[in-house]
Design a protein around this motif. Structure first.
Motif, PDB file in Angstrom:
ATOM      1  N   SER A  37      14.934 -13.808   2.350  1.00 55.66           N
ATOM      2  CA  SER A  37      14.290 -12.903   1.409  1.00 55.66           C
ATOM      3  C   SER A  37      13.089 -12.228   2.053  1.00 55.66           C
ATOM      4  O   SER A  37      12.335 -12.848   2.808  1.00 55.66           O
ATOM      5  CB  SER A  37      13.821 -13.676   0.172  1.00 55.66           C
ATOM      6  N   ASN A  38      12.913 -10.948   1.760  1.00 56.79           N
ATOM      7  CA  ASN A  38      11.770 -10.193   2.270  1.00 56.79           C
ATOM      8  C   ASN A  38      10.651 -10.051   1.243  1.00 56.79           C
ATOM      9  O   ASN A  38       9.623  -9.443   1.529  1.00 56.79           O
ATOM     10  CB  ASN A  38      12.219  -8.780   2.700  1.00 56.79           C
ATOM     11  N   TYR A  39      10.864 -10.593   0.050  1.00 57.10           N
ATOM     12  CA  TYR A  39       9.881 -10.427  -1.016  1.00 57.10           C
ATOM     13  C   TYR A  39       8.655 -11.297  -0.779  1.00 57.10           C
ATOM     14  O   TYR A  39       8.757 -12.473  -0.426  1.00 57.10           O
ATOM     15  CB  TYR A  39      10.482 -10.793  -2.369  1.00 57.10           C
ATOM     16  N   VAL A  40       7.490 -10.698  -0.979  1.00 59.77           N
ATOM     17  CA  VAL A  40       6.239 -11.445  -0.969  1.00 59.77           C
ATOM     18  C   VAL A  40       5.364 -10.933  -2.110  1.00 59.77           C
ATOM     19  O   VAL A  40       5.580  -9.836  -2.634  1.00 59.77           O
ATOM     20  CB  VAL A  40       5.467 -11.287   0.364  1.00 59.77           C
ATOM     21  N   VAL A  41       4.373 -11.748  -2.475  1.00 63.29           N
ATOM     22  CA  VAL A  41       3.342 -11.307  -3.404  1.00 63.29           C
ATOM     23  C   VAL A  41       2.011 -11.371  -2.656  1.00 63.29           C
ATOM     24  O   VAL A  41       1.607 -12.441  -2.185  1.00 63.29           O
ATOM     25  CB  VAL A  41       3.282 -12.177  -4.674  1.00 63.29           C
ATOM     26  N   LEU A  42       1.355 -10.234  -2.545  1.00 70.87           N
ATOM     27  CA  LEU A  42       0.044 -10.167  -1.904  1.00 70.87           C
ATOM     28  C   LEU A  42      -1.016 -10.482  -2.948  1.00 70.87           C
ATOM     29  O   LEU A  42      -1.121  -9.801  -3.972  1.00 70.87           O
ATOM     30  CB  LEU A  42      -0.191  -8.786  -1.306  1.00 70.87           C
ATOM     31  N   ASP A  43      -1.786 -11.517  -2.686  1.00 76.70           N
ATOM     32  CA  ASP A  43      -2.782 -12.014  -3.630  1.00 76.70           C
ATOM     33  C   ASP A  43      -4.180 -11.660  -3.125  1.00 76.70           C
ATOM     34  O   ASP A  43      -4.672 -12.240  -2.157  1.00 76.70           O
ATOM     35  CB  ASP A  43      -2.622 -13.534  -3.775  1.00 76.70           C
ATOM     36  N   PHE A  44      -4.795 -10.673  -3.776  1.00 83.44           N
ATOM     37  CA  PHE A  44      -6.145 -10.249  -3.424  1.00 83.44           C
ATOM     38  C   PHE A  44      -7.152 -10.810  -4.422  1.00 83.44           C
ATOM     39  O   PHE A  44      -6.829 -11.048  -5.592  1.00 83.44           O
ATOM     40  CB  PHE A  44      -6.259  -8.719  -3.438  1.00 83.44           C
ATOM     41  N   ILE A  45      -8.384 -11.002  -3.948  1.00 81.45           N
ATOM     42  CA  ILE A  45      -9.506 -11.378  -4.801  1.00 81.45           C
ATOM     43  C   ILE A  45     -10.528 -10.247  -4.762  1.00 81.45           C
ATOM     44  O   ILE A  45     -10.823  -9.687  -3.700  1.00 81.45           O
ATOM     45  CB  ILE A  45     -10.176 -12.684  -4.320  1.00 81.45           C
ATOM     46  N   LYS A  46     -11.089  -9.914  -5.927  1.00 78.83           N
ATOM     47  CA  LYS A  46     -12.145  -8.897  -5.998  1.00 78.83           C
ATOM     48  C   LYS A  46     -13.503  -9.577  -5.859  1.00 78.83           C
ATOM     49  O   LYS A  46     -13.882 -10.404  -6.692  1.00 78.83           O
ATOM     50  CB  LYS A  46     -12.049  -8.141  -7.319  1.00 78.83           C
ATOM     51  N   LEU A  47     -14.243  -9.224  -4.812  1.00 80.55           N
ATOM     52  CA  LEU A  47     -15.491  -9.905  -4.493  1.00 80.55           C
ATOM     53  C   LEU A  47     -16.704  -9.310  -5.208  1.00 80.55           C
ATOM     54  O   LEU A  47     -17.627 -10.029  -5.591  1.00 80.55           O
ATOM     55  CB  LEU A  47     -15.728  -9.869  -2.979  1.00 80.55           C
ATOM     56  N   LYS A  48     -16.694  -7.987  -5.366  1.00 84.94           N
ATOM     57  CA  LYS A  48     -17.801  -7.282  -6.019  1.00 84.94           C
ATOM     58  C   LYS A  48     -17.242  -6.106  -6.811  1.00 84.94           C
ATOM     59  O   LYS A  48     -16.069  -5.751  -6.668  1.00 84.94           O
ATOM     60  CB  LYS A  48     -18.811  -6.779  -4.975  1.00 84.94           C
TER      61      LYS A  48
END
Length: 230
Positions: free
Chosen positions: A201-212
């Motif tokens: 599978s090529n699927y991923v979930v990119l998980d970002f955090i908002k710092l400010k």
């Protein structure tokens, strides 16, 4: 494969009737797809693998219970409606600029009797100022390239909240191309959630955090986002 998918969905679901809800969702989707083009994927097995399971991929690692969720450019309701069916406690806002798709989304919400779920028919970059830092989690699936997506969605997110974006095989290239805007928007890539169930599978979930908080100039108008390289 479907047996494995169902086991996975059962493991992340907080709704004992999830299977029945998805069966009804599938019926509504396939019937409506005859009227307007909601999705090219309407085969029963593909619906569960490529829509439902793919949308639920991150729920093993991210707890969304009772959170305020904004699904940007939701289209036929992925991942938002999948999350709502599996985790009924979320407060879901589906944002979609195409009115015909919004009518479909309203129909699903009504027929499945989904509480605390609403649809807004408008452009996300405009709505983000109205809903500035209102989202515990903002998500998008199959919506534009990552650079554009980050700019359009980041203002919705609260500080220290998650932004979850579904991507395919070229995600590493998109991350490199987005490095400048990631820094400019005060974001940090926290995790890359990969598909451990489906081989190759090529699927991923990119998980970002908002710092400010998001700088005041973002997001720009859609024409500027689309036509100017950052």
């Amino acid at each position: 494969m479907l047996d494995d998918i169902f086991l996975f969905l059962n493991s992340v679901s907080q709704n004992k009737n999830w299977k029945n809800d998805f069966e009804n969702f599938y019926k509504i989707l396939t019937n409506y797809n005859l009227k307007i083009n909601l999705t090219r994927i309407d085969d029963y097995t593909d619906f569960y693998i490529k829509h439902v399971y793919n949308s639920a991929l991150c729920l093993k690692e991210i707890n969304i219970s009772n959170l305020n969720i904004f699904d940007i450019g939701t289209g036929a309701g992925f991942p938002g409606l999948v999350w709502k069916i599996l985790i009924p406690s979320i407060n879901l806002t589906l944002i979609e600029s195409v009115n015909k798709k919004c009518i479909f989304l309203e129909k699903v919400i009504k027929e499945l009797n989904l509480k605390n779920a609403k649809v807004i028919n408008d452009r996300s970059e405009i709505l983000s100022f109205k809903f500035n830092e209102k989202s515990d989690i903002v998500t998008a699936r199959a919506v534009s390239n990552l650079t554009m997506l980050l700019e359009i969605t980041s203002r919705f997110s609260k500080i220290n909240s998650h932004l979850l974006f579904f991507k395919g095989a070229k995600y590493e290239t998109e991350l490199l191309e987005s490095s400048k805007i990631i820094k400019e928007l005060n974001l940090k890539l926290d995790n890359v959630i990969k598909d451990e169930l489906i081989e190759d599978s090529n699927y991923v979930v990119l998980d970002f955090i908002k710092l400010k908080s998001t700088p005041k100039k973002y997001p720009r108008s859609f024409n500027k986002i689309k036509n100017i390289t950052i």
